[in-house]
Design a protein around this motif. Structure first.
Motif, PDB file in Angstrom:
ATOM      1  N   TYR A  18      24.213  -8.729  36.491  1.00 46.37           N
ATOM      2  CA  TYR A  18      24.713 -10.275  36.836  1.00 46.37           C
ATOM      3  C   TYR A  18      25.448 -10.795  35.400  1.00 46.37           C
ATOM      4  CZ  TYR A  18      24.565 -15.221  38.504  1.00 46.37           C
ATOM      5  OH  TYR A  18      24.792 -16.377  39.104  1.00 46.37           O
ATOM      6  N   VAL A  19      26.848 -10.945  35.826  1.00 43.90           N
ATOM      7  CA  VAL A  19      27.647 -11.167  34.776  1.00 43.90           C
ATOM      8  C   VAL A  19      28.198 -12.600  34.975  1.00 43.90           C
ATOM      9  CG1 VAL A  19      29.909 -10.641  33.394  1.00 43.90           C
ATOM     10  CG2 VAL A  19      28.336  -8.804  34.377  1.00 43.90           C
ATOM     11  N   THR A  20      28.200 -13.653  33.884  1.00 47.46           N
ATOM     12  CA  THR A  20      28.908 -14.899  34.244  1.00 47.46           C
ATOM     13  C   THR A  20      30.214 -14.974  33.859  1.00 47.46           C
ATOM     14  OG1 THR A  20      28.055 -15.756  32.080  1.00 47.46           O
ATOM     15  CG2 THR A  20      26.596 -16.010  34.081  1.00 47.46           C
ATOM     16  N   LYS A  21      31.063 -15.724  34.715  1.00 53.03           N
ATOM     17  CA  LYS A  21      32.428 -16.052  34.213  1.00 53.03           C
ATOM     18  C   LYS A  21      32.354 -17.129  33.074  1.00 53.03           C
ATOM     19  CE  LYS A  21      33.890 -15.234  38.780  1.00 53.03           C
ATOM     20  NZ  LYS A  21      34.657 -15.652  40.121  1.00 53.03           N
ATOM     21  N   PRO A  22      33.288 -17.204  32.354  1.00 51.63           N
ATOM     22  CA  PRO A  22      34.278 -16.118  32.099  1.00 51.63           C
ATOM     23  C   PRO A  22      33.663 -14.800  31.338  1.00 51.63           C
ATOM     24  CG  PRO A  22      34.708 -17.719  30.345  1.00 51.63           C
ATOM     25  CD  PRO A  22      33.427 -18.429  31.062  1.00 51.63           C
ATOM     26  N   PHE A  23      34.377 -13.832  31.476  1.00 49.92           N
ATOM     27  CA  PHE A  23      33.639 -12.703  30.887  1.00 49.92           C
ATOM     28  C   PHE A  23      34.854 -11.787  30.367  1.00 49.92           C
ATOM     29  CE2 PHE A  23      34.376 -12.143  35.438  1.00 49.92           C
ATOM     30  CZ  PHE A  23      35.150 -10.817  35.516  1.00 49.92           C
ATOM     31  N   SER A  24      34.641 -10.813  29.360  1.00 48.19           N
ATOM     32  CA  SER A  24      35.673  -9.868  28.840  1.00 48.19           C
ATOM     33  C   SER A  24      35.728  -8.662  29.940  1.00 48.19           C
ATOM     34  CB  SER A  24      35.480  -9.413  27.517  1.00 48.19           C
ATOM     35  OG  SER A  24      34.310  -8.781  27.466  1.00 48.19           O
ATOM     36  N   ALA A  25      37.054  -8.266  30.037  1.00 48.52           N
ATOM     37  CA  ALA A  25      37.150  -6.834  30.668  1.00 48.52           C
ATOM     38  C   ALA A  25      36.373  -5.858  30.195  1.00 48.52           C
ATOM     39  CB  ALA A  25      38.724  -6.710  30.855  1.00 48.52           C
ATOM     40  N   ARG A  26      36.465  -5.741  28.817  1.00 51.68           N
ATOM     41  CA  ARG A  26      35.668  -4.819  28.240  1.00 51.68           C
ATOM     42  C   ARG A  26      34.338  -4.803  28.588  1.00 51.68           C
ATOM     43  NH1 ARG A  26      36.055  -3.905  21.490  1.00 51.68           N
ATOM     44  NH2 ARG A  26      34.920  -1.901  21.371  1.00 51.68           N
ATOM     45  N   GLU A  27      33.574  -5.941  28.376  1.00 57.62           N
ATOM     46  CA  GLU A  27      32.067  -6.058  28.773  1.00 57.62           C
ATOM     47  C   GLU A  27      32.002  -5.598  30.052  1.00 57.62           C
ATOM     48  OE1 GLU A  27      28.655  -9.270  29.358  1.00 57.62           O
ATOM     49  OE2 GLU A  27      30.461 -10.027  28.837  1.00 57.62           O
ATOM     50  N   LEU A  28      32.744  -5.978  30.999  1.00 57.54           N
ATOM     51  CA  LEU A  28      32.505  -5.575  32.395  1.00 57.54           C
ATOM     52  C   LEU A  28      32.599  -4.242  32.751  1.00 57.54           C
ATOM     53  CD1 LEU A  28      31.980  -6.553  35.492  1.00 57.54           C
ATOM     54  CD2 LEU A  28      34.595  -6.856  35.471  1.00 57.54           C
ATOM     55  N   ILE A  29      33.548  -3.482  32.044  1.00 59.04           N
ATOM     56  CA  ILE A  29      33.692  -1.898  32.228  1.00 59.04           C
ATOM     57  C   ILE A  29      32.730  -1.438  31.788  1.00 59.04           C
ATOM     58  CG2 ILE A  29      35.160  -0.226  31.465  1.00 59.04           C
ATOM     59  CD1 ILE A  29      37.472  -2.057  31.746  1.00 59.04           C
ATOM     60  N   ARG A  36      29.718  -2.249  31.468  1.00 55.67           N
ATOM     61  CA  ARG A  36      28.560  -2.701  32.583  1.00 55.67           C
ATOM     62  C   ARG A  36      28.716  -1.660  33.679  1.00 55.67           C
ATOM     63  NH1 ARG A  36      25.185  -7.290  31.659  1.00 55.67           N
ATOM     64  NH2 ARG A  36      25.808  -8.301  30.083  1.00 55.67           N
ATOM     65  N   VAL A  37      29.800  -1.587  34.087  1.00 54.75           N
ATOM     66  CA  VAL A  37      29.952  -0.692  35.432  1.00 54.75           C
ATOM     67  C   VAL A  37      29.909   0.616  35.134  1.00 54.75           C
ATOM     68  CG1 VAL A  37      32.141   0.277  36.489  1.00 54.75           C
ATOM     69  CG2 VAL A  37      31.953  -2.234  36.508  1.00 54.75           C
ATOM     70  N   ARG A  38      30.151   1.244  33.913  1.00 54.96           N
ATOM     71  CA  ARG A  38      29.881   2.602  33.434  1.00 54.96           C
ATOM     72  C   ARG A  38      28.322   2.570  33.583  1.00 54.96           C
ATOM     73  NH1 ARG A  38      35.226   2.964  29.260  1.00 54.96           N
ATOM     74  NH2 ARG A  38      36.501   4.131  30.915  1.00 54.96           N
ATOM     75  N   ALA A  39      27.582   1.645  32.731  1.00 56.59           N
ATOM     76  CA  ALA A  39      26.366   2.061  32.630  1.00 56.59           C
ATOM     77  C   ALA A  39      25.519   2.252  33.957  1.00 56.59           C
ATOM     78  CB  ALA A  39      25.753   0.696  31.833  1.00 56.59           C
ATOM     79  N   GLN A  40      25.912   1.342  34.953  1.00 55.40           N
ATOM     80  CA  GLN A  40      25.433   1.238  36.213  1.00 55.40           C
ATOM     81  C   GLN A  40      25.733   2.680  37.035  1.00 55.40           C
ATOM     82  OE1 GLN A  40      23.231  -0.634  37.158  1.00 55.40           O
ATOM     83  NE2 GLN A  40      23.236  -2.028  35.712  1.00 55.40           N
ATOM     84  N   LEU A  41      27.123   3.152  36.573  1.00 58.76           N
ATOM     85  CA  LEU A  41      27.418   4.398  37.539  1.00 58.76           C
ATOM     86  C   LEU A  41      26.376   5.469  36.691  1.00 58.76           C
ATOM     87  CD1 LEU A  41      31.089   3.815  37.801  1.00 58.76           C
ATOM     88  CD2 LEU A  41      29.396   3.978  39.667  1.00 58.76           C
TER      89      LEU A  41
END
Length: 235
Positions: free
Chosen positions: A102-113, A115-120
């Motif tokens: 769960y990521v709250t807005k606003p967020f940094s693109a670096r953080e989101l990516i 988290r995406v890689r960690a979940q994958l």
């Protein structure tokens, strides 16, 4: 032959946000699809070619929580909620329904990516193992990411499955809430340890004969949770 890039589905009705997230994901090497409403997003998320879903909560046609609830009846694809709702209650509900992060807005693109890689990575890990764990009348198939109880399938969310596996792998050992939070949700997860309690409660409702008097997933008061080596009340 090079492996195909993972496909990320963004379900977001605000085009500027969807566009910037898509831009950064594509720049990071992912293939991106976008859906601007919940109904379209659910249909696309149910397709096998989608490896991870980034899901907004406030959507037209079908809100994000309904999308998540219905998707979990079809697939266990990783889901990251991205929302302006930052109340703890909203996060708990999303995680209870099976969101992986769960990521709250606003967020940094670096953080989101990240988290995406960690979940994958987490989603791929079970498929690399070819073994099963037996816990009393439960059979945990690590390769199929599936659980059966007395031969009958048990529908678990990815978080519930991961918590069960972590406890089964350390059978007889008490794992603290902090340990489970770090190992299952990731040490970068920003949230309350009560998230673990909620997930364990839901897990018990699905795997215990009597969730009010558990015999499989037990509590060591003030310490954490464990699966005993012998069925029955823990020490």
């Amino acid at each position: 032959m090079e492996p195909r890039p993972e496909t990320i589905l963004i379900i977001e009705d605000e085009a500027p946000i969807a566009d910037i997230v898509a831009y950064h994901l594509e720049k990071a090497g992912f293939r991106v699809r976008v859906a601007a409403d919940g109904a379209t997003g659910l249909a696309r998320a149910a397709e096998d070619g989608v490896d991870l879903v980034i899901l907004d909560l406030m959507l037209p046609e079908l809100d994000g929580l309904d999308v998540l609830r219905r998707l979990r009846n079809v697939r266990n694809v990783p889901v990251i909620i991205v929302s302006a709702r930052d109340a703890e209650a909203d996060k708990v509900v999303g995680l209870e329904l099976g969101a992986d992060d769960y990521v709250t807005k606003p967020f940094s693109a670096r953080e989101l990516i990240a988290r995406v890689r960690a979940q994958l990575r987490r989603a791929k890990a079970p498929a690399q193992e070819a073994s099963r764990l037996q816990v009393f009348d439960l059979v945990i198939d690590l390769k199929a990411v599936a659980v059966t109880k007395k031969g009958r399938p048990v529908a678990l969310t990815p978080r519930e499955f991961d918590v069960l596996v972590e406890l089964a792998r350390h059978r007889g050992q008490v794992l603290s809430r902090e340990q489970l939070l770090g190992r299952v949700w990731g040490y970068g997860f920003v949230g309350d340890v009560r998230t673990v309690d909620v997930t364990v409660r839901r897990l018990r409702e699905k795997v215990e004969d009597d969730p009010g008097a558990p015999r499989i997933v037990l509590t060591r008061r003030g310490v954490g949770y464990f699966i005993p080596k012998d069925e029955g009340p823990g020490p």
